[in-house]
Design an enzyme around this catalytic site. Structure first.
Site, PDB file in Angstrom:
ATOM      1  N   LYS A  63       0.827  -1.204   0.000  1.00  0.00           N
ATOM      2  CA  LYS A  63       0.000   0.000   0.000  1.00  0.00           C
ATOM      3  C   LYS A  63       0.864   1.258   0.000  1.00  0.00           C
ATOM      4  O   LYS A  63       0.538   2.249  -0.665  1.00  0.00           O
ATOM      5  CB  LYS A  63      -0.933  -0.013   1.209  1.00  0.00           C
ATOM      6  CG  LYS A  63      -2.023  -1.077   1.101  1.00  0.00           C
ATOM      7  CD  LYS A  63      -2.833  -1.216   2.377  1.00  0.00           C
ATOM      8  CE  LYS A  63      -3.896  -2.298   2.233  1.00  0.00           C
ATOM      9  NZ  LYS A  63      -4.656  -2.564   3.442  1.00  0.00           N
ATOM     10  N   GLN A  75      -5.033  -2.618   9.658  1.00  0.00           N
ATOM     11  CA  GLN A  75      -4.828  -3.897   8.996  1.00  0.00           C
ATOM     12  C   GLN A  75      -5.380  -5.044   9.845  1.00  0.00           C
ATOM     13  O   GLN A  75      -5.065  -5.155  11.027  1.00  0.00           O
ATOM     14  CB  GLN A  75      -3.325  -4.119   8.731  1.00  0.00           C
ATOM     15  CG  GLN A  75      -2.997  -5.386   7.981  1.00  0.00           C
ATOM     16  CD  GLN A  75      -3.570  -5.401   6.576  1.00  0.00           C
ATOM     17  OE1 GLN A  75      -3.640  -4.374   5.916  1.00  0.00           O
ATOM     18  NE2 GLN A  75      -3.992  -6.565   6.119  1.00  0.00           N
ATOM     19  N   ASP A  96     -10.878   2.246   3.995  1.00  0.00           N
ATOM     20  CA  ASP A  96     -11.392   0.947   3.550  1.00  0.00           C
ATOM     21  C   ASP A  96     -12.868   0.997   3.163  1.00  0.00           C
ATOM     22  O   ASP A  96     -13.379   0.085   2.513  1.00  0.00           O
ATOM     23  CB  ASP A  96     -11.216  -0.106   4.652  1.00  0.00           C
ATOM     24  CG  ASP A  96      -9.903  -0.862   4.523  1.00  0.00           C
ATOM     25  OD1 ASP A  96      -9.382  -0.948   3.396  1.00  0.00           O
ATOM     26  OD2 ASP A  96      -9.404  -1.366   5.538  1.00  0.00           O
TER      27      ASP A  96
END
Length: 300
Positions: free
Chosen positions: A60, A104, A127
């Site tokens: 990322k 995460q 997200d």
């Protein structure tokens, strides 16, 4: 487009190439923001030393560097307390350099994952899975959305649209009811701008083969290796392989990534997304898009 014409073999929904195009577009938008004195920043919160999670987070940040987004990392030990982790989220929520961030998953068992995810500022939810943002997706069927979208479902839809696949009125079968893919995917596909007809199948579905035989589009996101068989598909179906499992390679003995779709499906489908190389790169591209769009909203 004729969904019922079956090229041999199936054409590839190339997520890598499509994601590269999207990132080039995002780089231009980031440059325009920087010209106004605004630099988007993506934060990541990583707890522990899980190799897969570390690899994913590193990817990322490589993506961020490609498009000009600043990286903000918060790497924490496995034994971090709930209060300590919540304090890190509070700091990112108030940090003006952080446009959006992700926590995460999975988190250690001693952490209340739901409480952590709900503590994210919905405006910084990169997200797109905060309950507030999912609720907005539920409520808004017709109007443009001004909140982040779930990355993998958005990536699935964008991958098809950018290959000129018209989903209006098509029968879409989503296999898998997870919160990151299956459940929100139906919400996206049934928005009036997409206008697909969606069936959600799962482990409780009694006759999956019958459902597969009727579907114009199959999106497999159950995490069960090769569960989607070519013999069950409608000829000319479009197939997206989203599920990820790790299975042992018979020759090397090493674990390898395997999707939900059996390779023989290529002989029946008109389009198919590979796994890896299909929806995965699109998910990462949509994460960047959420951050850039958040920065654009802040800029008015």
């Amino acid at each position: 487009m004729n969904l019922y014409t079956t090229p041999q073999p199936a054409r590839i929904l190339d997520g890598k190439a499509t994601a590269a195009t999207i990132k080039a577009e995002l780089a231009e938008r980031v440059a325009a923001l920087k010209a106004k004195g605004i630099t988007p920043g993506l934060g990541t919160v990583l707890v522990g030393e899980d190799p897969g999670s570390k690899w994913y987070v590193a990817g990322k940040h490589r993506d961020c560097a490609e498009v000009g987004i600043e990286s903000i990392r918060r790497d924490l030990p496995e034994d971090v307390s709930q209060a300590e982790l919540e304090a890190v989220l509070d700091e990112l929520n108030s940090n003006p350099a952080c446009t959006g961030y992700i926590v995460q998953l999975p988190l250690p068992k001693h952490i209340d994952t739901h409480a952590i995810l709900e503590r994210i500022d919905p405006a910084k939810d990169a997200d797109g899975l905060h309950p507030t943002n999912l609720g907005r997706l539920v409520l808004n069927v017709n109007e443009p959305l001004d909140s982040p979208l779930p990355c993998t479902p958005h990536g699935c839809v964008e991958l098809m649209l950018r290959h000129d696949i018209d989903l209006k009125g098509r029968k879409v079968l989503v296999v898998g009811r997870g919160v990151t893919v299956g459940r929100p995917l139906g919400l996206l596909l049934t928005r009036r701008s997409i206008n697909a007809t969606v069936t959600l199948a799962h482990t409780g579905t009694e006759d999956l083969a019958a459902e597969l035989g009727q579907a114009d589009v199959v999106i497999a996101a159950a995490g069960m290796p090769h569960m989607i068989k070519g013999e069950d598909l409608k000829p000319g179906a479009i197939v997206l392989d989203v599920g990820v499992s790790r299975v042992e390679d018979e020759e090397s003995g090493k674990a390898k990534v395997t999707g939900d779709v059996d390779p023989e499906a290529r002989e029946v489908a008109s389009w198919i997304s590979p796994n890896p190389g299909g929806v995965g790169p699109m998910t990462r591209a949509m994460l960047l898009a959420n951050v850039v769009e958040a920065a654009e909203r802040q800029a008015g």
